[in-house]
Design an enzyme around this catalytic site. Structure first.
Site, PDB file in Angstrom:
ATOM      1  CE  LYS A  11      -3.817  -2.292   2.406  1.00  0.00           C
ATOM      2  NZ  LYS A  11      -4.805  -2.195   3.510  1.00  0.00           N
ATOM      3  CE1 TYR A  51      -9.335  -3.195   0.676  1.00  0.00           C
ATOM      4  CE2 TYR A  51      -8.548  -1.211  -0.414  1.00  0.00           C
ATOM      5  CZ  TYR A  51      -8.302  -2.344   0.336  1.00  0.00           C
ATOM      6  OH  TYR A  51      -7.027  -2.634   0.757  1.00  0.00           O
ATOM      7  CG  PHE A  59     -13.202   1.086   7.451  1.00  0.00           C
ATOM      8  CD1 PHE A  59     -12.742   0.583   6.246  1.00  0.00           C
ATOM      9  CD2 PHE A  59     -13.866   0.213   8.305  1.00  0.00           C
ATOM     10  CE1 PHE A  59     -12.922  -0.749   5.883  1.00  0.00           C
ATOM     11  CE2 PHE A  59     -14.065  -1.124   7.964  1.00  0.00           C
ATOM     12  CZ  PHE A  59     -13.588  -1.593   6.738  1.00  0.00           C
ATOM     13  NE  ARG A  87      -6.627 -13.410   5.810  1.00  0.00           N
ATOM     14  CZ  ARG A  87      -7.095 -12.166   5.689  1.00  0.00           C
ATOM     15  NH1 ARG A  87      -6.902 -11.491   4.575  1.00  0.00           N
ATOM     16  NH2 ARG A  87      -7.762 -11.612   6.677  1.00  0.00           N
ATOM     17  CB  THR A  93      -6.844  -5.983   9.851  1.00  0.00           C
ATOM     18  OG1 THR A  93      -7.270  -7.133   9.120  1.00  0.00           O
ATOM     19  CG2 THR A  93      -7.210  -4.719   9.094  1.00  0.00           C
ATOM     20  NE  ARG A 104      -2.116  -5.872   7.219  1.00  0.00           N
ATOM     21  CZ  ARG A 104      -3.167  -6.578   6.808  1.00  0.00           C
ATOM     22  NH1 ARG A 104      -3.584  -7.611   7.505  1.00  0.00           N
ATOM     23  NH2 ARG A 104      -3.792  -6.237   5.693  1.00  0.00           N
ATOM     24  CG  ASN A 114      -3.460  -2.471   6.920  1.00  0.00           C
ATOM     25  OD1 ASN A 114      -3.328  -2.051   5.770  1.00  0.00           O
ATOM     26  ND2 ASN A 114      -4.451  -3.263   7.265  1.00  0.00           N
ATOM     27  CG  HIS A 117      -5.388  -6.277   0.249  1.00  0.00           C
ATOM     28  ND1 HIS A 117      -6.534  -6.217   1.008  1.00  0.00           N
ATOM     29  CD2 HIS A 117      -5.650  -7.148  -0.767  1.00  0.00           C
ATOM     30  CE1 HIS A 117      -7.454  -7.004   0.465  1.00  0.00           C
ATOM     31  NE2 HIS A 117      -6.938  -7.575  -0.610  1.00  0.00           N
ATOM     32  CD  GLU A 128      -8.945  -9.173  -2.907  1.00  0.00           C
ATOM     33  OE1 GLU A 128      -9.645  -8.619  -2.051  1.00  0.00           O
ATOM     34  OE2 GLU A 128      -7.818  -9.663  -2.654  1.00  0.00           O
TER      35      GLU A 128
HETATM   36  P1  CMP Z   1      -7.174  -4.666   4.072  1.00  0.00           P
HETATM   37  O1  CMP Z   1      -6.660  -5.983   4.509  1.00  0.00           O
HETATM   38  O2  CMP Z   1      -6.657  -4.109   2.797  1.00  0.00           O
HETATM   39  O3  CMP Z   1      -8.775  -4.726   4.007  1.00  0.00           O
HETATM   40  C1  CMP Z   1      -9.611  -3.608   4.198  1.00  0.00           C
HETATM   41  C2  CMP Z   1      -8.850  -2.395   4.654  1.00  0.00           C
HETATM   42  O4  CMP Z   1      -9.622  -1.369   5.244  1.00  0.00           O
HETATM   43  C3  CMP Z   1      -7.881  -2.794   5.750  1.00  0.00           C
HETATM   44  O5  CMP Z   1      -6.844  -3.595   5.239  1.00  0.00           O
HETATM   45  C4  CMP Z   1      -7.462  -1.443   6.282  1.00  0.00           C
HETATM   46  O6  CMP Z   1      -6.503  -0.801   5.452  1.00  0.00           O
HETATM   47  C5  CMP Z   1      -8.764  -0.655   6.149  1.00  0.00           C
HETATM   48  N1  CMP Z   1      -9.467  -0.451   7.418  1.00  0.00           N
HETATM   49  C6  CMP Z   1      -9.612   0.745   8.033  1.00  0.00           C
HETATM   50  N2  CMP Z   1     -10.318   0.621   9.156  1.00  0.00           N
HETATM   51  C7  CMP Z   1     -10.653  -0.664   9.277  1.00  0.00           C
HETATM   52  C8  CMP Z   1     -11.397  -1.391  10.236  1.00  0.00           C
HETATM   53  N3  CMP Z   1     -11.947  -0.814  11.322  1.00  0.00           N
HETATM   54  N4  CMP Z   1     -11.528  -2.707  10.068  1.00  0.00           N
HETATM   55  C9  CMP Z   1     -10.979  -3.310   8.973  1.00  0.00           C
HETATM   56  N5  CMP Z   1     -10.263  -2.655   8.008  1.00  0.00           N
HETATM   57  C10 CMP Z   1     -10.100  -1.339   8.165  1.00  0.00           C
END
Ligand code: CMP
Length: 144
Positions: A11, A51, A59, A87, A93, A104, A114, A117, A128
């Site tokens: 990212k 997304y 968010f 993962r 996350t 992360r 973070n 992805h 995806e």
């Molecule tokens: P990612 O694994 O790319 O999937 C969704 C993304 O939304 C997550 O990583 C974060 O970058 C973002 N995000 C922001 N806030 C939240 C939240 N509360 N819960 C989950 N994802 C979040």
């Protein structure tokens, strides 16, 4: 042995930190082969589509703004149990909850910024990967 493919993205926050090389090393150290890779600056529509499953969540708008703030590196990773392995390599996350030694934990700033992805299931991985890559952009090579 289940050889899978998964989508990985580095990212914009990770690009700002200059850690593309470090993250690719962690991918290969996890025995995951990079079989497609591109740098891409997502526009709003592209980020919203990627997304879409999160549309309507609190968010979502902030996430789209972040993901369009700079370029990403998108990749297809291949290997045994690639989805779970990537993962595990990424960590939770929320970087505050991510296990020590995970990407992360080491490089995430907060739950949004973070660093990386990864697809969360086979169906998601299929969607995806196709979202970013044509089948002929995914290459084959052997590690010797
Ligand atoms: P990612 O694994 O790319 O999937 C969704 C993304 O939304 C997550 O990583 C974060 O970058 C973002 N995000 C922001 N806030 C939240 C939240 N509360 N819960 C989950 N994802 C979040």
């Amino acid at each position: 042995m289940t050889v899978e493919r998964t989508l990985a993205a580095i990212k914009p926050d990770a690009l700002e930190k200059g850690i593309i090389g470090e993250l690719c090393k962690r991918i290969e150290d996890a025995n995951l082969k990079i079989v497609a890779m591109r740098m891409q600056h997502l526009d709003r529509a592209r980020a919203e589509g990627f997304y879409a499953v999160h549309k309507g969540k609190a968010f979502f708008d902030s996430l789209v703004k972040f993901m369009t703030s700079g370029p990403c590196v998108v990749m297809v990773l291949e290997g045994e149990n690639a989805i779970a392995k990537w993962r595990e390599t990424m960590g939770s996350t929320n970087p505050e909850e991510a296990a020590e030694g995970t990407i992360r934990c080491d490089f995430g700033t907060n739950i949004e910024r973070n660093a990386v992805h990864g697809s969360d299931a086979p169906d998601t991985a299929k969607f995806e990967i196709a979202y970013f890559f044509e089948p002929n952009e995914i290459v084959k090579y052997e590690w010797v």
